[in-house]
Design a protein around this motif. Structure first.
Motif, PDB file in Angstrom:
ATOM      1  N   ALA A  76     -42.928  -1.111 -38.291  1.00  0.00           N
ATOM      2  CA  ALA A  76     -42.359  -0.753 -36.992  1.00  0.00           C
ATOM      3  C   ALA A  76     -41.014  -0.081 -37.215  1.00  0.00           C
ATOM      4  O   ALA A  76     -40.385  -0.271 -38.259  1.00  0.00           O
ATOM      5  CB  ALA A  76     -42.209  -1.998 -36.127  1.00  0.00           C
ATOM      6  N   PRO A  77     -40.561   0.689 -36.208  1.00  0.00           N
ATOM      7  CA  PRO A  77     -39.297   1.420 -36.363  1.00  0.00           C
ATOM      8  C   PRO A  77     -38.139   0.494 -36.724  1.00  0.00           C
ATOM      9  O   PRO A  77     -37.988  -0.578 -36.144  1.00  0.00           O
ATOM     10  CB  PRO A  77     -39.074   2.043 -34.979  1.00  0.00           C
ATOM     11  CG  PRO A  77     -40.429   2.134 -34.369  1.00  0.00           C
ATOM     12  CD  PRO A  77     -41.193   0.961 -34.898  1.00  0.00           C
ATOM     13  N   GLY A  78     -37.340   0.934 -37.689  1.00  0.00           N
ATOM     14  CA  GLY A  78     -36.154   0.185 -38.093  1.00  0.00           C
ATOM     15  C   GLY A  78     -36.422  -0.802 -39.216  1.00  0.00           C
ATOM     16  O   GLY A  78     -35.489  -1.240 -39.877  1.00  0.00           O
ATOM     17  N   ARG A  79     -37.681  -1.168 -39.417  1.00  0.00           N
ATOM     18  CA  ARG A  79     -37.977  -2.158 -40.466  1.00  0.00           C
ATOM     19  C   ARG A  79     -37.956  -1.475 -41.843  1.00  0.00           C
ATOM     20  O   ARG A  79     -38.215  -0.285 -41.968  1.00  0.00           O
ATOM     21  CB  ARG A  79     -39.364  -2.787 -40.253  1.00  0.00           C
ATOM     22  CG  ARG A  79     -39.514  -3.356 -38.866  1.00  0.00           C
ATOM     23  CD  ARG A  79     -39.859  -4.807 -38.838  1.00  0.00           C
ATOM     24  NE  ARG A  79     -39.788  -5.266 -37.441  1.00  0.00           N
ATOM     25  CZ  ARG A  79     -39.886  -6.512 -37.046  1.00  0.00           C
ATOM     26  NH1 ARG A  79     -40.067  -7.470 -37.927  1.00  0.00           N
ATOM     27  NH2 ARG A  79     -39.816  -6.844 -35.770  1.00  0.00           N
TER      28      ARG A  79
END
Lengths: 567, 567
Positions: B322-325
């Motif tokens: 997921a975004p940011g991970r």
């Protein structure tokens, strides 16, 4: 945990000491394994010491096989939006089984800054429920707002020490997040590692990815399953909202069932739910019941109001029936219809007959309307354009349309044909800023309605078909240091005082409701259509984050192009 | 997140800048919704910027529909138990897809205190995986231990600041927890609000409730489904262990499937898994494969090695796509057999051909055997009792039985008939403490085996059928500043030096293994039964938390009644 309390818990678990209270013959809803099993629940010092058989207590209650659930959690709400004082709302909602409230005091902060936040913390410290605070992230909501306080990261920092402050409240400024706006990112960093609540309606796929990448963890603005799925896939915890105004549950839950996706990352919230609705249908229990009726298995639905939310906010002592956890418990005899029989908070049974305590507000917070009485000439609106913009109300929605209408050029527009003037008057700092526009669809005749509740800056907003009644209504609000007022043919018909920051009354729900019903009835008699709630509709007409035209103390703002309208 | 990195992520998500790497045409395993969907994964600055379609990268890899999973997490392990240096083990296990290791350096701490912990932190800081440390809670393990260091809460406090230290390591002292022992509770309080790992085999219902009520959150000692269920119901997160010695997975997973309980609160760990087993069957991927084969749906099994564990330990940047991970990713072409094709750590593909870096150890940690050479007379054991206690080894287990055998009274017992002498020599502080006993079942003839690996205090332990070979083996271990040694008829047959705290070798796995295999073969030739691993069995004979008789530097300890045996 305090060492003495632990020893008591341990002694009770080990059967060396009797429990304070044992709930015998319970059917325990286990949110860890999704099973239901028969056991006694031993409670000591407000906590669960053990769940097992044959525990003895100084007090014992035979449940005769009733279900016991963990107390429910409202994942996101604003206490100040209900017009009653915080403890009153909480006391009523707690009787419906909501034993934990995660609140964002951003209305209070917009009026009174950290004093407003302290008010919410102080008022709820001894409430019959757990109240946690998310620090309001967007005070003011936009650069176009004239509110009472600018809440910077510096001002928030001392609250990191407060164990009841869990993180940063709904981050509404998604453009600021995505563009890396330094002041906003300072707040995100301040609360880094804690929970950052989102507010992200209708972002594009790309914007939503960038928003989530900044560390935002939740959102309660999904109004469709498709959008909720888009959020869940990105790792956002989705708070399914079902309150007085927003009804997002049915669509999202139907989608979950239809796709069969995992519900681990979904919770329930109300956001805003008024007392009359709580009394009529319940609080978070209503969300659970509705979800079960739509087809979510009962234990799954209960988890969305308990362990899922506790885990999301790191509330390890809540949300489940297990040793060491706080004894916030609910009994019911039917796991499907979920009629709440009794509610325990910290092991004490709540008494439905007890009148909620209304705690007194500090005097300073009752003098927040800093505005001299006005005369009718401040509402003068010359028309110089051929077809000026008009704010068209959308019935039963808070959005408006931007329409053009023909008016004669004039030194001061006098409404007719169902048009009204609408004005916003700055009330925090005595700047005298007053913005005036024309709206269509409110349709009041021979009068005016004024309010000090106007999101999110809570200036005074007024709508009417003549300048004299507008001035009368505004002056009534000033005199009562906040409130709702209705003026009718030169006189004040009635005023509901909301002296606590211009948002809340200390008169108690029944008093507030009686007066409000009478004023609403009169407003409808004076021409406000039945599908428009005269005060709530008005209170959203100033909110610059909502499309399409809004009235602010600096003028009518086009919230698509972010420019002021000229008349 | 650093502001500059965020801007890059945001620009990439918004398609304003190309990604560093795009994995095109992936089948993304979504641990939030339990679904698998087709998408590209855009990676920048070692993080996932977006999961969507049509992203462009400076580098692009077409996966042609391969599955992409989040990197796996080993929820609990001890790096020092594998005889190789930490980075070597991690490098090998990372190629199996384990990109995060939650380690408890309690072996190192028992020898070298905080210097040992610092060694583990330093050695793994630049490993091709994320390594988090749980602070060892029980150093020494019991009051009967003579180890190298007493690790108090005060000494742990500075580690709270280290972002790689997540909480308190496995709390083995359950009686201390339950009774409220102040020194131990000071540690629980120090890490209050963080994760407290448990170690709670075979507690009664009551004890387990009291143990959990103290805030312990996990356990990896459940060896049956019934016990795991008992733990899960109390809110413990259950780490299902499948390592070199402990095989708990099958029973627990079969029970989960049979009862159909929720797997949200289950994770996988290895605890101890040796390099040869990792090379043969894999690491955490082996746990997942086995669970799938037993009937857990693949995505559920993957979650037990990813998001469940990340959430349990508050590792919000890990465990999901997921975004940011963090871009810790695994590709496979079959979600059931789960053959690991490629592994990415922080967006960089791991190269299976690269030899693991062996980082040098500080010199002081290579001089931890503080003991003068011994002579054979220190192993003198007079027999004065009629039927003294004998430590009977249980084949293929680490427990022992307490049996009585008849020996002639004598000034110095000389083993015969398969009996051996076993001794523990304090090696940390030069106290000269030496405990001696008799054991049955090891059966070495004409020789002795010695080791500086002896849980948990890691004194020198030696077993043999004559005092001269016992002295020779011990002196070989002293000379090499730790290791395994085998003496045969007056000569040292061979020594495997383990100079790093007496636990690990810097020679690399292949060198260690070659020597070890040769020594094990010889020990079996000398009479050690095939179902006894000569060194590992020996290393557990000193552990006072295991039933029923143990040898310590203060004598043979009855671990049921906690008293020393007289001969």
């Amino acid at each position: 945990m305090n060492h003495i309390i632990y020893k008591k818990l341990s002694d009770c678990a080990l059967r060396r000491e009797k429990a304070d209270l044992v709930l015998k013959n319970a059917r325990v809803v286990d949110v860890f394994t999704d099973a239901i099993y028969a056991a006694d629940i031993a409670i000591t010092e407000g906590r669960i010491a053990a769940v097992g058989s044959g525990y003895e207590g100084r007090q014992e209650t035979d449940l005769g096989g009733k279900y016991v659930l963990p107390g429910f959690i409202d994942a996101h709400l604003h206490l100040e939006s209900t017009m009653v004082t915080p403890n009153e709302l909480i006391s009523l909602a707690a009787l419906c089984g909501t034993t934990t409230f995660i609140v964002d005091p951003h209305e209070a902060a917009n009026v009174s800054g950290t004093d407003g936040i302290d008010y919410i913390l102080d008022q709820t410290e001894h409430s019959p429920a757990n109240v946690y605070v998310m620090m309001p992230s967007c005070v003011p909501a936009t650069d176009f707002d004239d509110n009472g306080c600018i809440l910077t990261a510096d001002k928030m920092a001392p609250y990191l020490e407060n164990p009841r402050v869990l993180g940063l409240g709904e981050v509404m400024n998604s453009p600021g997040v995505i563009s890396g706006e330094p002041g906003l990112h300072a707040k995100l960093e301040l609360f880094g590692g804690r929970i950052l609540d989102g507010h992200a309606p209708s972002l594009s796929d790309e914007d939503l990815s960038a928003y989530v990448a900044a560390g935002i963890r939740t959102d309660h603005e999904a109004s469709s399953y498709e959008y909720a799925l888009k959020e869940a896939r990105r790792g956002l915890h989705v708070h399914i909202r079902e309150g007085s105004a927003a009804h997002n549950l049915k669509d999202i839950v139907n989608g979950i069932i239809s796709d069969g996706i995992c519900t681990e990352n979904f919770s329930f919230c109300t956001d805003d739910k008024h007392v009359e609705d709580i009394l009529r249908q319940g609080h978070i229990d209503h969300n659970i019941r509705t979800a079960i009726r739509l087809g979510i298995p009962p234990v799954q639905a209960v988890k969305m109001a308990t362990i899922n939310t506790a885990r999301c906010y790191g509330l390890h002592h809540l949300g489940a029936i297990a040793p060491g956890r706080q004894a916030d418990l609910i009994t019911t005899d039917d796991i499907n219809t979920l009629t709440i029989l009794t509610v325990y908070h910290k092991g004490k049974r709540l008494d439905p007959a007890q009148t909620p305590v209304i705690r007194k507000c500090p005097d300073a917070l009752k003098h927040t309307v800093r505005l001299e009485p006005v005369t009718s000439d401040i509402f003068r609106l010359p028309i110089t354009k051929d077809e000026p913009h008009v704010i068209q109300l959308n019935p039963a929605q808070i959005t408006t349309a931007d329409v053009r209408r023909h008016f004669e050029k004039t030194e001061n527009y006098i409404p007719s044909d169902g048009f009204c003037k609408v004005a916003a008057l700055e009330r925090h700092k005595g700047t005298g800023l007053t913005g005036i526009g024309i709206c269509e669809g409110y349709s009041i005749r021979g009068g005016a309605v004024a309010s000090s509740v106007s999101h999110d800056s809570h200036n005074i907003i007024v709508v009417g078909d003549n300048d004299a009644d507008m001035a009368a209504a505004v002056n009534a609000v000033i005199r009562s240091q906040g409130g709702y007022s209705l003026a009718c043919q030169g006189n004040v018909y009635d005023t509901l005082p909301l002296p606590v920051m211009g948002l809340m009354s200390e008169a108690g729900f029944h008093e507030v409701n009686k007066k409000l019903e009478r004023m609403i009835l009169q407003a409808h008699r004076m021409g406000v259509p039945e599908d428009i709630e005269p005060f709530i509709t008005l209170s959203f007409l100033a909110l610059p984050v909502i499309l399409q035209l809004r009235v602010t103390p600096r003028g009518v703002l086009d919230t698509v192009n972010f420019r002021y309208i000229e008349y």
